[in-house]
Write an enzyme that holds these catalytic residues in place. Structure first.
Site, mmCIF file in Angstrom:
data_model
loop_
_atom_site.group_PDB
_atom_site.id
_atom_site.type_symbol
_atom_site.label_atom_id
_atom_site.label_comp_id
_atom_site.label_asym_id
_atom_site.label_seq_id
_atom_site.Cartn_x
_atom_site.Cartn_y
_atom_site.Cartn_z
ATOM 1 C CG ASP A 190 -1.818 -1.061 1.176
ATOM 2 O OD1 ASP A 190 -2.348 -1.640 0.127
ATOM 3 O OD2 ASP A 190 -2.638 -1.161 2.145
ATOM 4 C CE LYS A 218 -6.934 -0.337 -0.801
ATOM 5 N NZ LYS A 218 -7.528 -1.228 -0.130
ATOM 6 C CG MET A 226 -9.107 5.913 6.824
ATOM 7 S SD MET A 226 -9.789 4.797 5.461
ATOM 8 C CE MET A 226 -10.411 3.364 6.845
#
Ligand code: SAH
Length: 495
Positions: free
Chosen positions: A248, A270, A383
């Site tokens: 990632d 992503k 997040m």
């Protein structure tokens, strides 16, 4: 080469250890592990040596050293604190051509005891020839972390199959390929997973099959929050063995640097918004590389099972019959809390902690806000930086006190870590004033107040508004715009 390395069979062979202190005790422990018949010569013994005597595991002579004893032994260790005694023992042994080790005296010794990594039947021994024993010890510690404990059973399994492998693969190149697959493929993985029975069956199956094609596999590895020191030993080993690493964007460069040099690295970062298409792409890559027989490491920030879609990837691998393993990592909440000096639970402040994610407004509607707003609990929000305003508004709306402290940890555990603190009433404002960016983790709850007194890593927490004025918002355009464009302009402003 100064010394000739050798491994000695000491089983049922007599060895004399002169000295009864802690150093002698260490030497005796190693000799007992090799099943030597040990006699200790000393007036007094450590409690452990005495226990071994009482249990009949070693013999004890409390009378003064007699050189005649040397005639019966294969090796001697002189481990007294008296240099003259050690020298005498060494000289007498030398005369009889018996190898002697004098503790901490390379000159008087005719054999040295190496630093050892024991994965019996596999043994790694390191010697500096007596010149730099601390360096040898340091090297041993490093290697110790790299060699999995399942190597012992793996070597034992190979020993048991050795004759049959030789018959099955008489040609040396084919035999080497078979061993390579045995040591790095599914059999080794099953032993790491604590399944010796299944490992034996897999080895038998491989031996029975015509080819020795390596089977691909995937290890889902948690890379932790960024500080490479927070990797697990398992993670490090997986990185060392990888042919391909799919990582990632969140995985730090320092962590990637620890991977095998010639492993292919593929970033599969992503971005919010296109999760679905990219997740399919990741699945396709996993499949492609594993089916080509490669050892694939799927490296994810933090822990793969905490907001990491690790579950989905495993389901996919299971459905496609690809063998996999999972190595947990230190998740951002745990790491950020530690590196900001905020204990996630504390007897006086919080009895529970919740890991929450809410990366868009839509997902906020699915959360149980009444439960999240309860007192004496800690929220670790992943997040969440983009939605601090919504978070603040909902929590206040459901009754969480405006004075509840928070710590917002940006780039937790990394060199550029920043911690912004304040109260729930000022959460969005403080986040914006300090321009906190992803990756950042919000810790909200009574415990967050401790950051001011317990912080130990990097910059101290930022409590006040930044010194420099925040960049002013651009002036609104004064031109008149047709009504149809109004919404568009507003959207541009919001962006
Ligand atoms: N699987 C990861 C989380 C992935 S979600 C884990 O277990 O940590 C990504 C979010 O994790 C980021 O938006 C941020 O909230 C948090 N995060 C990950 N690494 C971080 C770090 N070094 N510092 C602060 N937050 C981090």
């Amino acid at each position: 080469m100064k010394l000739y390395p050798l491994f000695a069979h000491l089983s049922r062979r007599a060895v004399l250890v002169v000295g009864g202190g802690t150093v002698a005790e260490r030497k005796v422990a190693a000799l007992l592990a090799a099943q030597a018949q040990v006699t200790v010569n000393a007036y007094t013994l450590t409690p452990q040596l005495q226990r071994w005597v009482d249990e009949g595991r070693i013999a004890h002579r409390g009378d003064p050293f007699q050189d005649g004893w040397l005639d019966r032994v294969w090796l001697v260790v002189a481990a007294t604190s008296d240099r003259e005694t050690n020298r005498l023992v060494a000289t007498l042994a030398e005369l009889r051509r018996i190898f002697v080790n004098v503790v901490d005296d390379a000159e008087l010794s005719s054999f040295h005891v190496p630093a050892v990594i024991d994965r019996a039947p596999l043994t790694v021994a390191i010697s500096s020839g007596g010149d730099a024993p601390m360096l040898a010890r340091l090297l041993r510690e490093r290697l110790e972390t790299l060699l999995d404990h399942s190597l012992g059973p793996l070597a034992a399994l190979a020993a048991r199959l050795r004759k049959r492998i030789r018959i099955r693969h008489p040609e040396p190149a084919a035999r080497r390929r078979f061993y390579e697959t045995l040591f790095t493929g599914p059999v080794a993985a099953l032993l790491r997973q604590g399944q010796p029975q299944a490992a034996r069956q897999a080895a038998e199956k491989a031996l029975a099959s015509a080819t020795a094609e390596p089977g691909g596999s995937v290890v889902l590895v948690g890379a932790g929050p960024g500080d490479p020191g927070l990797l697990t030993l398992r993670a490090l080993r997986a990185l060392n063995e990888a042919d391909v690493i799919l990582h990632d964007r969140l995985v730090s460069a320092e962590v990637l640097e620890l991977a095998r040099r010639d492993a292919e690295r593929i970033e599969v970062g992503k971005q919010a918004g296109n999760h679905h298409t990219t997740q399919d792409g990741i699945h396709a890559l996993l499949l492609e590389h594993a089916r080509a027989g490669r050892r694939v490491v799927r490296l994810k920030g933090g822990d793969p099972f905490v907001f990491g879609r690790g579950g989905e990837e495993l389901e996919f691998l299971r459905d496609h019959g690809i063998p996999y393993e999972v190595v947990p990592g230190i998740t951002a909440a745990v790491a950020c809390a530690a590196y900001a000096g905020v204990p996630l639970t504390h007897r006086d402040h919080a009895q529970s902690v919740r890991f929450v994610t809410a990366h868009c407004r839509a997902s906020y509607d699915t959360l149980d806000w009444a439960a999240l707003a309860q007192e004496r609990q800690t929220l670790a929000v992943y997040m969440g930086v983009g939605e601090l305003g919504t978070l603040q508004e909902r929590l206040l709306g459901h009754g969480r006190a405006a004075s509840t402290p928070f710590a917002l940890v940006e780039n937790g555990s990394r060199a550029d870590q920043r911690v912004v603190t304040g109260t729930l009433a000022e959460l969005a404002e403080r986040g914006a004033a300090h321009a906190v960016r992803s990756p950042a983790l919000l810790i909200l709850g009574e415990v967050a107040a401790l950051a001011s007194s317990l912080a130990w890593f990097g910059q101290p927490p930022l409590r006040d508004a930044p010194q420099r004025a925040v960049r002013p918002a651009p002036p609104r355009p004064v031109v008149a715009v047709p009504a149809a464009q109004d919404g568009l302009l507003a959207a541009i402003h919001r962006a």
